[in-house]
Scaffold this motif. Structure first.
Motif, short mmCIF file in Angstrom:
data_model
loop_
_atom_site.label_atom_id
_atom_site.label_comp_id
_atom_site.label_asym_id
_atom_site.label_seq_id
_atom_site.Cartn_x
_atom_site.Cartn_y
_atom_site.Cartn_z
N ARG A 222 0.83 -1.20 0.00
CA ARG A 222 0.00 0.00 0.00
C ARG A 222 0.86 1.24 0.00
NH1 ARG A 222 -4.65 1.61 4.49
NH2 ARG A 222 -5.18 3.64 3.60
N ILE A 223 0.45 2.24 -0.79
CA ILE A 223 1.17 3.51 -0.85
C ILE A 223 0.52 4.47 0.14
CG2 ILE A 223 1.92 5.39 -2.34
CD1 ILE A 223 1.58 3.54 -4.71
N ALA A 224 1.31 5.08 0.97
CA ALA A 224 0.78 5.93 2.05
C ALA A 224 0.14 7.19 1.50
CB ALA A 224 1.90 6.29 3.02
N ARG A 225 -0.86 7.69 2.24
CA ARG A 225 -1.50 8.96 1.90
C ARG A 225 -0.45 10.07 1.93
NH1 ARG A 225 -5.40 8.32 5.03
NH2 ARG A 225 -4.48 9.26 6.86
N GLY A 226 -0.50 10.96 0.94
CA GLY A 226 0.46 12.05 0.84
C GLY A 226 1.64 11.74 -0.05
N THR A 227 1.77 10.47 -0.47
CA THR A 227 2.88 10.08 -1.34
C THR A 227 2.67 10.59 -2.76
OG1 THR A 227 3.24 8.06 -0.05
CG2 THR A 227 4.14 8.10 -2.28
N ALA A 228 3.76 11.06 -3.37
CA ALA A 228 3.72 11.51 -4.77
C ALA A 228 4.31 10.41 -5.66
CB ALA A 228 4.52 12.79 -4.93
N PHE A 229 3.73 10.23 -6.84
CA PHE A 229 4.30 9.30 -7.81
C PHE A 229 3.99 9.80 -9.21
CE2 PHE A 229 0.06 7.69 -6.87
CZ PHE A 229 -0.45 7.39 -8.13
N GLY A 230 4.72 9.26 -10.18
CA GLY A 230 4.55 9.67 -11.57
C GLY A 230 5.59 10.66 -12.04
N HIS A 231 6.38 11.21 -11.10
CA HIS A 231 7.36 12.23 -11.49
C HIS A 231 8.51 11.63 -12.31
CE1 HIS A 231 7.88 10.72 -7.39
NE2 HIS A 231 9.18 10.70 -7.64
N ALA A 232 8.83 10.34 -12.11
CA ALA A 232 9.90 9.72 -12.89
C ALA A 232 9.54 9.72 -14.37
CB ALA A 232 10.16 8.30 -12.39
N SER A 233 8.26 9.45 -14.65
CA SER A 233 7.82 9.46 -16.05
C SER A 233 7.93 10.84 -16.64
CB SER A 233 6.36 8.98 -16.12
OG SER A 233 6.26 7.61 -15.81
N LEU A 234 7.62 11.87 -15.85
CA LEU A 234 7.69 13.23 -16.36
C LEU A 234 9.13 13.67 -16.59
CD1 LEU A 234 4.92 14.86 -14.15
CD2 LEU A 234 4.75 14.04 -16.49
N MET A 235 10.06 12.95 -15.99
CA MET A 235 11.47 13.22 -16.23
C MET A 235 12.02 12.34 -17.35
SD MET A 235 12.80 13.55 -12.30
CE MET A 235 12.02 14.72 -11.17
N GLY A 236 11.12 11.55 -18.01
CA GLY A 236 11.53 10.79 -19.18
C GLY A 236 11.54 9.29 -19.04
N ALA A 237 11.27 8.77 -17.85
CA ALA A 237 11.33 7.32 -17.63
C ALA A 237 9.93 6.72 -17.57
CB ALA A 237 12.07 7.02 -16.33
N ALA A 238 9.82 5.46 -18.01
CA ALA A 238 8.55 4.75 -17.92
C ALA A 238 8.34 4.27 -16.49
CB ALA A 238 8.54 3.56 -18.88
N SER A 239 7.10 4.04 -16.12
CA SER A 239 6.79 3.56 -14.78
C SER A 239 7.34 2.16 -14.58
CB SER A 239 5.28 3.56 -14.56
OG SER A 239 4.96 3.03 -13.30
N GLU A 240 7.91 1.90 -13.41
CA GLU A 240 8.48 0.59 -13.11
C GLU A 240 7.46 -0.35 -12.48
OE1 GLU A 240 11.87 1.23 -10.67
OE2 GLU A 240 13.04 2.19 -12.26
#
Length: 275
Positions: A222-240
């Motif tokens: 489970r990903i905790a409330r308040g966690t950010a994700f997706g920024h790696a993709s915006l920097m050019g990488a695909a989601s792992e």
């Protein structure tokens, strides 16, 4: 020491004291709440008819943290305190609405709410509210707007990211995001694909799924409330990993264009996310 049930202060775990007053006009009272000001007459009458009038004695716990959320409250008279450990108490007064966690399918109370003075509220339980929303979609829109604003405010005031900015900067940061709702099973990010934005979890159960293990089962956490994700993709990488809503969830989403502007204006945020 023993006591009759009628002597106990009402909480969500026990029925509140119902005020049998035929002269009380719930519709007239609800019409004075700013949240409901834009609702049509029929929707407001229907919502008022679904509400119960309840009263709490000073010191009574109206809401208890971590309990299942099943009712929304609108204060008619008196004051209450919102208590969150490690944060200043918030005072609620006439015209305020609380209990927005009940708007989620599996909502849990995020704070204690205690009556400060004799407190009179309209209580709208989840079943009645959902019936009203099914007949009047504008009620759902108004209540979801309340939920979203509360969740964003809480995030900005309590998260390490929010604490790095002054109040005005927090407001500007929040306005760069869209509020999105994800139903059970919705894939928010998919492994091997670039994300369509930067996401921050506001509420709900969101799970990260990794590759299948040797026994064929997927590894999930489970990903905790308040966690950010997706920024790696915006920097050019695909989601792992694949990220999916395990319950109804509410998220903030910043599209790629907004993320680029944020990184340019607030370099510390970019450094934080990169780390």
């Amino acid at each position: 020491v023993s006591a009759d049930d009628d002597d106990l202060p009402p909480t969500e775990s026990a029925s509140g004291l119902l005020m049998e007053d035929p002269s009380f006009d719930a519709y007239a009272k609800m019409a004075t709440f700013r949240l409901f000001a834009a609702l049509g007459r029929d929707a407001l009458i229907d919502l008022a008819a679904s509400a119960e009038l309840v009263e709490f004695v000073p010191g009574a716990m109206v809401i208890v943290k971590d309990e299942k959320a099943f009712a929304l409250f609108a204060i008619l008279e008196g004051t209450a305190r919102v208590i969150v450990r490690g944060n200043p108490e918030i005072r609620l007064k006439e015209g305020d609405i609380f209990g927005e966690s009940s708007l989620l399918d599996e909502g849990q109370r995020q704070a204690d709410v205690k009556a400060e003075t004799p407190l009179m509220c309209l209580r709208i339980d989840k079943t009645n509210r959902e019936s009203v929303m099914a007949r009047h979609p504008e009620v759902e829109a108004a209540l979801f707007d309340l939920l979203a604003r509360r969740l964003v405010t809480n995030l900005m005031n309590t998260s390490p990211r929010g604490q790095a900015f002054d109040q005005q900067a927090r407001l500007e940061l929040a306005q760069r995001f869209e509020v999105r709702r994800a139903g059970v099973g919705t894939a928010i990010a998919e492994k091997g694909r670039r994300s369509d934005g930067l996401y921050v979890i506001l509420a709900g159960n969101v799970m990260s799924e990794s590759d299948r293990l040797a026994d064929g089962e997927k590894s999930e956490f489970r990903i905790a409330r308040g966690t950010a994700f997706g920024h790696a993709s915006l920097m050019g990488a695909a989601s792992e990993v694949t990220i999916r809503a395990a319950s109804e969830a509410v998220l903030l989403r910043m599209p790629a264009s907004g993320f680029a502007a944020l990184a340019a204006q607030y370099p510390p945020v970019l450094a934080y996310l990169s780390e």
